[in-house]
Design a protein around this motif. Sequence first.
Motif, PDB file in Angstrom:
ATOM      1  N   ALA A 165      -5.074 -14.554 -70.287  1.00  0.00           N
ATOM      2  CA  ALA A 165      -5.327 -15.983 -70.447  1.00  0.00           C
ATOM      3  C   ALA A 165      -5.851 -16.289 -71.841  1.00  0.00           C
ATOM      4  CB  ALA A 165      -6.327 -16.461 -69.389  1.00  0.00           C
ATOM      5  N   GLY A 166      -6.812 -15.471 -72.327  1.00  0.00           N
ATOM      6  CA  GLY A 166      -7.358 -15.703 -73.646  1.00  0.00           C
ATOM      7  C   GLY A 166      -6.328 -15.546 -74.751  1.00  0.00           C
ATOM      8  N   ALA A 167      -5.387 -14.618 -74.566  1.00  0.00           N
ATOM      9  CA  ALA A 167      -4.357 -14.399 -75.585  1.00  0.00           C
ATOM     10  C   ALA A 167      -3.318 -15.503 -75.606  1.00  0.00           C
ATOM     11  CB  ALA A 167      -3.672 -13.053 -75.346  1.00  0.00           C
ATOM     12  N   ASN A 168      -3.304 -16.333 -74.562  1.00  0.00           N
ATOM     13  CA  ASN A 168      -2.295 -17.390 -74.474  1.00  0.00           C
ATOM     14  C   ASN A 168      -2.923 -18.779 -74.370  1.00  0.00           C
ATOM     15  OD1 ASN A 168       0.562 -15.988 -74.064  1.00  0.00           O
ATOM     16  ND2 ASN A 168      -0.956 -14.777 -72.946  1.00  0.00           N
ATOM     17  N   ALA A 169      -4.117 -18.923 -74.966  1.00  0.00           N
ATOM     18  CA  ALA A 169      -4.796 -20.215 -75.074  1.00  0.00           C
ATOM     19  C   ALA A 169      -5.052 -20.851 -73.711  1.00  0.00           C
ATOM     20  CB  ALA A 169      -3.989 -21.170 -75.957  1.00  0.00           C
ATOM     21  N   MET A 170      -5.465 -20.043 -72.730  1.00  0.00           N
ATOM     22  CA  MET A 170      -5.786 -20.539 -71.406  1.00  0.00           C
ATOM     23  C   MET A 170      -7.157 -20.021 -70.978  1.00  0.00           C
ATOM     24  SD  MET A 170      -2.151 -20.335 -69.311  1.00  0.00           S
ATOM     25  CE  MET A 170      -1.999 -18.554 -69.465  1.00  0.00           C
ATOM     26  N   SER A 171      -7.631 -20.551 -69.860  1.00  0.00           N
ATOM     27  CA  SER A 171      -8.890 -20.110 -69.258  1.00  0.00           C
ATOM     28  C   SER A 171      -8.599 -19.465 -67.914  1.00  0.00           C
ATOM     29  CB  SER A 171      -9.858 -21.285 -69.064  1.00  0.00           C
ATOM     30  OG  SER A 171     -10.150 -21.908 -70.302  1.00  0.00           O
ATOM     31  N   TYR A 172      -9.449 -18.507 -67.522  1.00  0.00           N
ATOM     32  CA  TYR A 172      -9.268 -17.787 -66.261  1.00  0.00           C
ATOM     33  C   TYR A 172     -10.385 -18.145 -65.295  1.00  0.00           C
ATOM     34  CZ  TYR A 172      -9.319 -13.975 -62.862  1.00  0.00           C
ATOM     35  OH  TYR A 172      -9.330 -13.251 -61.686  1.00  0.00           O
ATOM     36  N   PHE A 173     -10.007 -18.429 -64.030  1.00  0.00           N
ATOM     37  CA  PHE A 173     -10.964 -18.700 -62.961  1.00  0.00           C
ATOM     38  C   PHE A 173     -10.660 -17.737 -61.817  1.00  0.00           C
ATOM     39  CE2 PHE A 173     -10.322 -22.495 -65.382  1.00  0.00           C
ATOM     40  CZ  PHE A 173     -11.561 -23.095 -65.477  1.00  0.00           C
ATOM     41  N   GLU A 174     -11.656 -16.990 -61.415  1.00  0.00           N
ATOM     42  CA  GLU A 174     -11.448 -16.005 -60.356  1.00  0.00           C
ATOM     43  C   GLU A 174     -11.110 -16.663 -59.028  1.00  0.00           C
ATOM     44  OE1 GLU A 174     -14.252 -13.027 -57.715  1.00  0.00           O
ATOM     45  OE2 GLU A 174     -14.725 -13.298 -59.836  1.00  0.00           O
ATOM     46  N   ARG A 175     -11.778 -17.757 -58.707  1.00  0.00           N
ATOM     47  CA  ARG A 175     -11.601 -18.381 -57.401  1.00  0.00           C
ATOM     48  C   ARG A 175     -12.045 -19.835 -57.449  1.00  0.00           C
ATOM     49  NH1 ARG A 175     -13.924 -16.118 -51.604  1.00  0.00           N
ATOM     50  NH2 ARG A 175     -14.057 -18.116 -50.514  1.00  0.00           N
ATOM     51  N   ILE A 176     -11.271 -20.711 -56.785  1.00  0.00           N
ATOM     52  CA  ILE A 176     -11.635 -22.121 -56.640  1.00  0.00           C
ATOM     53  C   ILE A 176     -11.479 -22.473 -55.166  1.00  0.00           C
ATOM     54  CG2 ILE A 176     -11.121 -24.501 -57.275  1.00  0.00           C
ATOM     55  CD1 ILE A 176      -9.993 -23.480 -59.897  1.00  0.00           C
TER      56      ILE A 176
END
Length: 401
Positions: free
Chosen positions: A125-136
Amino acid sequence: MTVPAPAPVPSAGTPAGHFDARALLDPVNPAEVDAFARAQRAANRSSAGQIVAWVAAGFALLCVVPVIGIMILGLGYTIGRGTGVAVAGLLALLLFAGLIVGIVMLVRRGIRTRNLTRFRLARFAGANAMSYFERIDDPPLPGMIFSSGSSRMSTDVLRGVEPRFVEFGNYQYTTSNGKQSQTHRWGYVAVKLDVPLPNIVLDALGNNTLGSTVAGAFSGDQRLSLEGDFDRYFSLFCPAGYEVDALYLFTPDVMARFIDHAAQLDVEIVDDWLFLYARREVSTLDPATWAWLFGAVGALLTKLDQWARWRDDRLRLSAPVTQHPPLPAGYGAAAPGPAAGPALPFAPPQGLLTPPPGVAPPGQRLKRRSPWLIVGIIVGVMLVVTMAPFAIGIFSFLFLS
């Protein structure tokens, strides 16, 4: 509902802003994985459901192990009296120790595998300009799969906001009929649109190996046939009276994009969202899956600008559109629009020259099939199957005897 904060992004050592899948496959430093896992645990405390599940598992283990031990001791006593009990007790201890060691090893291995998957996805996610969320938990999205069942949650969510809000994730929910429960699993892509559009569903025919589970809920009179080969790949459903609007949105070039890039995905347009649904996980460690999804979203994004010009003529002289409850912060955040221009130097005519962005109530949601119709069909089939032997017997007695 509070949307969780994104996970800390491990350093990937690669420039951002383009598709880069190396983080999914490159070797990792175990120390970095452990540090990432600790940060995740600190940011995402165990839920009450998880704690209850662990307590239930421990209680079940404590109940089962003594029963097995008593059975082994009883077998040993039957075979060899005192000596048999001693040997059986030793075997029981060894079996218990082996069971505990095996369970601990399996749990540790599962946890390490899961931590590694999360670490790789966060780095990707960081390498592709995104954020990561484990769970929502209970994601506040208006798509049709997000309002079914209970225990709803998205996992391994990757979210980008430029050039528009796009979210990739795995989703699951549970349904129950009172006797048994079933967990349904999906993968999804959520794309924020510029304006609300009519509720339109594209049921992909390429993934209906066991029949459609998406479009089966909608009334058949809402089915719209489109030109060309589109009907070979999708069944399109739109609200009654919005057929012309669907044709405006799905021009030949837009249909070609969906056929070329999303023919294996079910599609839903609802409010100001576009959803792509898959019957499997989409947030994985498979670079080919991500390349396909990025390509599909990129191809569709280039055609969404023309959808922003659509307006519902039914709103020209109607009452203001009912506003849906706002989503939590971080969901579908749109870039600020242009500054408002100066006031008009003359009084505008009554009514609207151009309808405002929005959808009139008849077009906001597709009509679903009546559950009583389905119940009636099932009851009818059961009656036919049950009464058929009696009917055949009576017919044979009256006319063949």
